[in-house]
Write a protein that holds these residues in place. Structure first.
Motif, PDB file in Angstrom:
ATOM      1  N   ALA A  16       0.902  -1.341   0.050  1.00  0.00           N
ATOM      2  CA  ALA A  16       0.196  -0.002  -0.181  1.00  0.00           C
ATOM      3  C   ALA A  16       1.051   1.056  -0.039  1.00  0.00           C
ATOM      4  O   ALA A  16       0.461   2.070  -0.614  1.00  0.00           O
ATOM      5  N   LEU A  17       1.948   1.247   0.927  1.00  0.00           N
ATOM      6  CA  LEU A  17       2.851   2.493   0.833  1.00  0.00           C
ATOM      7  C   LEU A  17       3.631   2.560  -0.252  1.00  0.00           C
ATOM      8  O   LEU A  17       3.787   3.612  -0.887  1.00  0.00           O
ATOM      9  N   ASN A  18       4.132   1.377  -0.900  1.00  0.00           N
ATOM     10  CA  ASN A  18       4.500   1.711  -2.265  1.00  0.00           C
ATOM     11  C   ASN A  18       3.677   2.184  -3.587  1.00  0.00           C
ATOM     12  O   ASN A  18       4.142   3.067  -4.172  1.00  0.00           O
ATOM     13  N   TRP A  19       2.470   1.952  -3.430  1.00  0.00           N
ATOM     14  CA  TRP A  19       1.342   2.266  -4.314  1.00  0.00           C
ATOM     15  C   TRP A  19       1.189   3.758  -4.320  1.00  0.00           C
ATOM     16  O   TRP A  19       1.247   4.438  -5.099  1.00  0.00           O
ATOM     17  N   LEU A  20       1.170   4.179  -2.873  1.00  0.00           N
ATOM     18  CA  LEU A  20       1.187   5.683  -2.744  1.00  0.00           C
ATOM     19  C   LEU A  20       2.250   6.265  -3.122  1.00  0.00           C
ATOM     20  O   LEU A  20       2.204   7.532  -3.637  1.00  0.00           O
ATOM     21  N   LYS A  21       3.459   5.850  -2.913  1.00  0.00           N
ATOM     22  CA  LYS A  21       4.523   6.371  -3.264  1.00  0.00           C
ATOM     23  C   LYS A  21       4.697   6.714  -4.797  1.00  0.00           C
ATOM     24  O   LYS A  21       4.950   7.718  -5.224  1.00  0.00           O
ATOM     25  N   GLU A  22       4.143   5.496  -5.500  1.00  0.00           N
ATOM     26  CA  GLU A  22       4.233   5.746  -6.850  1.00  0.00           C
ATOM     27  C   GLU A  22       3.254   6.710  -7.508  1.00  0.00           C
ATOM     28  O   GLU A  22       3.561   7.381  -8.258  1.00  0.00           O
ATOM     29  N   THR A  23       2.217   6.795  -6.618  1.00  0.00           N
ATOM     30  CA  THR A  23       1.364   7.823  -7.306  1.00  0.00           C
ATOM     31  C   THR A  23       1.718   9.232  -7.311  1.00  0.00           C
ATOM     32  O   THR A  23       1.623  10.011  -7.972  1.00  0.00           O
ATOM     33  N   TYR A  24       2.641   9.579  -6.098  1.00  0.00           N
ATOM     34  CA  TYR A  24       2.916  10.790  -5.960  1.00  0.00           C
ATOM     35  C   TYR A  24       4.431  11.102  -6.656  1.00  0.00           C
ATOM     36  O   TYR A  24       4.806  12.218  -6.580  1.00  0.00           O
ATOM     37  N   THR A  25       5.036  10.021  -7.063  1.00  0.00           N
ATOM     38  CA  THR A  25       6.392  10.166  -7.525  1.00  0.00           C
ATOM     39  C   THR A  25       6.756   9.895  -8.975  1.00  0.00           C
ATOM     40  O   THR A  25       7.655  10.220  -9.420  1.00  0.00           O
ATOM     41  N   ASP A  26       6.047   8.860  -9.397  1.00  0.00           N
ATOM     42  CA  ASP A  26       6.180   8.367 -10.913  1.00  0.00           C
ATOM     43  C   ASP A  26       5.797   9.055 -11.863  1.00  0.00           C
ATOM     44  O   ASP A  26       4.620   9.728 -11.782  1.00  0.00           O
ATOM     45  N   PRO A  27       6.601   9.627 -12.521  1.00  0.00           N
ATOM     46  CA  PRO A  27       6.187  10.640 -13.902  1.00  0.00           C
ATOM     47  C   PRO A  27       4.812  10.299 -14.666  1.00  0.00           C
ATOM     48  O   PRO A  27       4.335  11.132 -15.215  1.00  0.00           O
TER      49      PRO A  27
END
Length: 469
Positions: A272-283
């Motif tokens: 879950a935390l990696n999914w959120l990180k991806e949402t806010y950082t992945d171009p």
């Protein structure tokens, strides 16, 4: 929700520095643009300080020692706040009392509410009544509350059984520790018109968090000041709720069913935390994020949505109620939808909390007057006024109220009914266990958003997360 200053009323992936600065709006450009776009919907516009004249106020027979001291939680909706203050004053005047009303934010003075209350109880100058949406558990643990079981049972007999969320919040140890006032809608609010223009359905295309993020990408048009993902993971109530809700839907929990074992450090939580990180950082998802989103606090998503910039946001229903009352042009196109289902089995994890409640502070001098204030605010004319001003936000805490035409005529209120009256064992952060003092302490803090900041911007290799070096 925003905090305000004191008012007292007396009446007789990898994130580099550049990308972080762009998304956190350190230069201020994002929020400055937002403020300009939202200028037509200034909070407080049209707020009245007059009590509704058609409400009958049966004077209380209770006497008041000095002044009746009330702590009142301010909300995002100024018209709602103005009515609450005015009606408290009007009832006190009808009863021949002096009343002192203080905003909770002013009483706290930047400190912790429970600690401030504890100090006032120990000093013998405690308020008589607290009107707030916090849970009762920690206040009871600190000895701040008198039970209200007898009064609650009287009101249940008159208004019907309380919703399940009220029991989760306020009933334990065979006592009621707060009287339910109204439950609060809260969840996802979506621009139905913009979804339909993109060929999307507000329910089917937000059923999982992956679908919701894909839908946000489909409706985002940054060149037209339109962004799909109007939500932040910054330190705030809304940010905390987002992090917690994503963890729930990925299968993570804080504790087990016994309430004795911490289960937070799990593959599901990490995912879950990696999914959120991806949402806010992945171009790939840069276009869904409004400028400055990583510096947002609780008012900012409301302002962005009401300015017509954000398409999806998670919020309390105050935002929808304000849109309806202020006749925001797209108010009728705002849809209230259920939280996404759990990834593993499609289960719905949803309930409406106990919402706003009346707390009798222990040792207060004017308990009889407090009980009569509570009785008055639960009379039908007062309830109907609250439901009207805060349409779709303030919803009935008692079963009888759900049949009122004010509620049945509003689709978003009726969506709340389905959630409020559906029996569930899901009780939010304590789930699958029962609430306890440890969970209540975590719930009142900022651990989730602070952790998310570490996950997103720092090295967390010992937690199994890929952080920035």
């Amino acid at each position: 929700m925003p905090t305000r200053g004191s008012r007292s009323s007396v009446l007789s992936s990898r994130v580099d520095r550049r990308r972080f600065l762009q998304r956190s709006g350190v230069a201020g450009a994002g929020l400055a643009g937002l403020a300009a776009a939202a200028a037509a919907f200034v909070r407080g516009a049209g707020a009245t300080t007059q009590a509704t004249p058609e409400i009958t106020r049966q004077p209380s027979s209770a006497s008041v020692d000095g002044a009746l001291r009330v702590l009142l939680k301010d909300d995002f909706h100024p018209d709602h706040n103005a009515f609450m203050r005015a009606e408290l004053e009007a009832y006190a005047e009808a009863s021949g009392w002096t009343i002192e009303i203080t905003d909770v934010a002013g009483f706290q003075g930047g400190g912790d509410l429970n600690q401030q209350l504890l100090g006032s109880v120990q000093a013998g100058n405690q308020p008589d009544l607290l009107i707030h949406d916090v849970g009762a558990r920690n206040m009871h643990t600190l000895g701040l509350l008198d039970p209200v079981t007898e009064l609650s049972n009287e009101l249940f007999a008159e208004h019907g059984d309380p919703i399940q969320g009220a029991r989760f919040d306020s009933e334990f140890e065979d006592e009621w520790w707060a009287v339910p006032f109204f439950t609060r809608s809260g969840g996802y609010y979506i621009r139905r018109d913009l979804f339909e223009a993109a060929g999307l359905d507000v329910n089917a295309d937000t059923e999982t968090y992956d679908k919701m993020r894909d839908a946000a990408l489909a409706v985002s048009k940054p060149d037209q000041q339109q962004w799909g993902w109007g939500m932040s993971i910054n330190r705030s109530g809304d940010g905390t709720a987002l992090v917690q809700n994503v963890i729930f839907r990925f299968g993570g929990t804080l504790q087990d069913e016994t309430g004795q074992i911490v289960t937070f450090d799990s593959p599901e939580t990490v995912a879950a935390l990696n999914w959120l990180k991806e949402t806010y950082t992945d171009p790939r998802f840069a276009n869904i994020l409004p400028p400055g989103v990583l510096s947002w606090t609780d008012p900012n998503n409301n302002e962005s949505f009401l300015a017509g910039q954000a398409v999806i946001t998670q919020n309390a229903g105050t935002m929808y109620a304000k849109a309806k009352l202020d006749q925001v042009p797209f108010a009728n196109d705002i849809a209230y939808v259920a939280y996404p289902v759990r990834n593993s089995d499609g289960a719905r994890l949803d309930f409406l909390s106990g919402g706003m409640k009346f707390f009798a502070i222990t040792g207060a001098k004017n308990r009889a007057a407090v009980d009569d204030v509570v009785r008055h605010f639960l009379t039908l004319p007062v309830q109907q006024t609250v439901w009207t001003i805060s349409l779709g936000y303030a919803l009935p805490a008692y079963r009888e109220g759900w049949e009122d035409p004010i509620i049945t005529s509003d689709p978003n209120s009726m969506a709340g009914k389905e959630i409020a009256l559906t029996e569930t064992d899901f009780n939010g952060l304590p789930w699958p266990g029962e609430d306890n003092a440890a969970v209540a302490s975590i719930a009142s803090g900022v651990a989730y958003t602070d952790m998310m900041a570490e996950v997103t911007f720092a090295a967390w290799s010992n937690f199994g997360l890929q952080g920035e070096e």
